[in-house]
Scaffold this motif. Structure first.
Motif, mmCIF file in Angstrom:
data_model
loop_
_atom_site.group_PDB
_atom_site.id
_atom_site.type_symbol
_atom_site.label_atom_id
_atom_site.label_comp_id
_atom_site.label_asym_id
_atom_site.label_seq_id
_atom_site.Cartn_x
_atom_site.Cartn_y
_atom_site.Cartn_z
ATOM 1 N N LYS A 139 0.957 -1.391 0.031
ATOM 2 C CA LYS A 139 0.028 -0.115 0.142
ATOM 3 C C LYS A 139 0.822 1.370 0.072
ATOM 4 N N ILE A 140 2.076 1.046 0.259
ATOM 5 C CA ILE A 140 3.044 2.059 0.092
ATOM 6 C C ILE A 140 3.253 2.753 -1.233
ATOM 7 N N ASP A 141 3.143 4.258 -1.532
ATOM 8 C CA ASP A 141 3.353 4.774 -2.619
ATOM 9 C C ASP A 141 4.961 4.898 -3.054
ATOM 10 N N TRP A 142 5.474 3.683 -3.549
ATOM 11 C CA TRP A 142 6.876 3.801 -3.819
ATOM 12 C C TRP A 142 7.386 4.988 -4.596
ATOM 13 N N VAL A 143 6.679 5.309 -5.668
ATOM 14 C CA VAL A 143 6.986 6.483 -6.611
ATOM 15 C C VAL A 143 7.375 7.755 -5.747
ATOM 16 N N ALA A 144 6.235 8.034 -4.813
ATOM 17 C CA ALA A 144 6.263 9.194 -3.804
ATOM 18 C C ALA A 144 7.514 8.978 -2.886
ATOM 19 N N VAL A 145 8.113 7.889 -2.476
ATOM 20 C CA VAL A 145 9.184 7.640 -1.475
ATOM 21 C C VAL A 145 10.281 7.851 -2.277
#
Length: 56
Positions: A32-38
């Motif tokens: 569920k983590i937005d890896w692109v934002a990270v």
């Protein structure tokens, strides 16, 4: 249903809701983590650090 039975049922229901909330919060789903934002935040932080150290 007596008052005592109603209170007992309400208390049991509240405990059940608290257990459900604890189970839901205990599960941590990495999908569920937005890896692109990270990654974008990490790149922005690196660029800021890089340009601040170059200027010094």
């Amino acid at each position: 249903m007596t008052e005592e039975e109603r209170l007992r049922a309400a208390h049991r229901f509240e405990r059940h809701l608290q257990k459900m909330d604890a189970d839901r919060l205990g599960k941590f789903d990495l999908m569920k983590i937005d890896w692109v934002a990270v990654i974008l935040i990490a790149i922005a932080a690196f660029c800021a650090f890089y340009f601040l150290t170059i200027g010094a």
